[in-house]
Every structure is written in C-alpha cells, then in structure tokens.
Design a protein around this motif. Sequence first.
Motif, short mmCIF file in Angstrom:
data_model
loop_
_atom_site.label_atom_id
_atom_site.label_comp_id
_atom_site.label_asym_id
_atom_site.label_seq_id
_atom_site.Cartn_x
_atom_site.Cartn_y
_atom_site.Cartn_z
N ILE A 81 0.81 -1.22 0.00
CA ILE A 81 0.00 0.00 0.00
C ILE A 81 0.84 1.28 0.00
N PRO A 82 1.97 1.36 0.73
CA PRO A 82 2.77 2.60 0.69
C PRO A 82 3.25 3.01 -0.70
N PHE A 83 3.32 2.05 -1.64
CA PHE A 83 3.72 2.42 -3.00
C PHE A 83 2.72 3.37 -3.65
N GLY A 84 1.50 3.41 -3.11
CA GLY A 84 0.52 4.37 -3.60
C GLY A 84 0.92 5.81 -3.35
N GLY A 85 1.85 6.02 -2.41
CA GLY A 85 2.32 7.37 -2.13
C GLY A 85 3.75 7.62 -2.53
N THR A 86 4.52 6.55 -2.75
CA THR A 86 5.95 6.72 -3.04
C THR A 86 6.32 6.48 -4.50
N ILE B 41 10.06 7.05 -6.76
CA ILE B 41 10.83 6.01 -7.43
C ILE B 41 11.26 6.44 -8.84
N ILE B 42 10.39 7.19 -9.52
CA ILE B 42 10.69 7.59 -10.90
C ILE B 42 11.25 9.00 -11.00
N SER B 43 11.45 9.67 -9.87
CA SER B 43 11.96 11.04 -9.87
C SER B 43 13.44 11.06 -9.49
N ARG B 44 14.09 12.20 -9.76
CA ARG B 44 15.50 12.35 -9.40
C ARG B 44 15.60 12.83 -7.95
N VAL B 45 16.42 12.15 -7.16
CA VAL B 45 16.65 12.51 -5.76
C VAL B 45 18.00 13.21 -5.67
N TYR B 46 18.04 14.28 -4.88
CA TYR B 46 19.27 15.03 -4.71
C TYR B 46 19.40 15.48 -3.26
N ILE B 47 20.58 15.95 -2.88
CA ILE B 47 20.78 16.48 -1.54
C ILE B 47 21.00 17.98 -1.63
#
Length: 221
Positions: A74-79, A83-89
Amino acid sequence: MYIPPLCPIIGPYFYNPSVFLQFLYVIINHARFAKSITQIAMVLNRMTCVMMPAGYDHMWKKLTPMVWVSLLVIPFGGTWNCIISRVYIGPFRGGFTMNYIRTVEWAAVSFFQSIYILTALLFTVICTTVTVYKLFMLSRRIKSVEKSLFLSSILISIIFLLVGATQLAFAFCSVCQGSLLYVLQLLAFDTFTVGSAVIMIITDKRLRYSVLPCLWGPKKI
C-alpha cells in the motif's frame, strides 16, 4: 545528515544521482506511509479484541499476513513518484537533506502523506471511541483498562494532529513552507514513529518494568 562537520567531506559523494540515494529516500518515505497502515491495524486489533473476544485470536491469525502484505504494497501508492523522480541532496542548517525533482508534478509526497495520515487519524478516533464505549457497557467495568485506553486515545490523537497539520501545510500552504516548517515536520514524524511504543510503556506497568527494570527496579505488579 545529522553530523554537520562531516557534511563538507561526505556531501560531494552524493551530489550526483545514485542508486543508493534513491533507495534511501524511497525507503524512508515508504516507512512513513507504512506507519499509517500499522496504526490502522493496531486500532482495529484493539477494537475487535473488545467486540469479538471469542473469535479474536482466530480472526487475527488470518488477518496478520494480510497486514504484512499491506505494509509492503500500500505505501507504493504514495511513493511511486519518488521512485521515478530524481533525488538530490541540499544544504540545510549546517548539514544536508534529501529532496526530489518530481517527474509527475502534481503527485507530491506530502499530499499523499496527508491522505494516509488523516485516514489513520479517522480510524483511530472511530475505533477508539467504539472500544471505550464497549468497555463502558461491560457489566464489570475494568477501570485500569479504561484509563489506559483513554490516555492512549488522547496522546495518539495529539500526535496524529501534529503530523497531519505539518503535512497539510506542506501540501496546501505555499506561504507556510520554509526551514522552520521542515524542522517541525521532522519533529512530528519522529514523535509519530516512536509515539505508539512510548504510550504503551507509559500505560502498561508490566511492559514498563520489562523494558526499563533499572529505572523502576523490582516491584510487585
């Protein structure tokens, strides 16, 4: 993230997109969403224990595997957008924090978290109300149990309101967003994460003695 003097040394290793950074950001948010599912399962468990004491064990032997699957799926409904976006710091108060560039612009994590948390709050209020009412209607009222449930309900509701308020501000109030709101959100989620365990320790003498015997010492319970 939490030791600022190390950030200038370690930070450059994470400036570029990486699988590790992506996985870390997704798993943190996945755990936050899973917490809401866990809370719903806990209050349903408490309510069914009071309403159906005879068939409670048999029912939850069947439901527990379903709860575990729900925590994973179920949490994949929000995340999914993480998963498909770019993550940065980015730098934050002497350290750094993680963020993401949304591939799907409207699918903000804070928006989905608001839905999950408010749903968990609704379940908490309804299930706790039913549980306390059923206990009140018992022929032999168990005062200590009722006291613990009332206290748990109040504390959990306060925690959910705090988390829900910060999430709603992130999702719908562009003027409110800033470093202070981010800090409040982190504080709210940390409280949300450990809140249920702390409440159980506060309200249960046996559990409190088992977890922290050095503070309370041997006593008759």
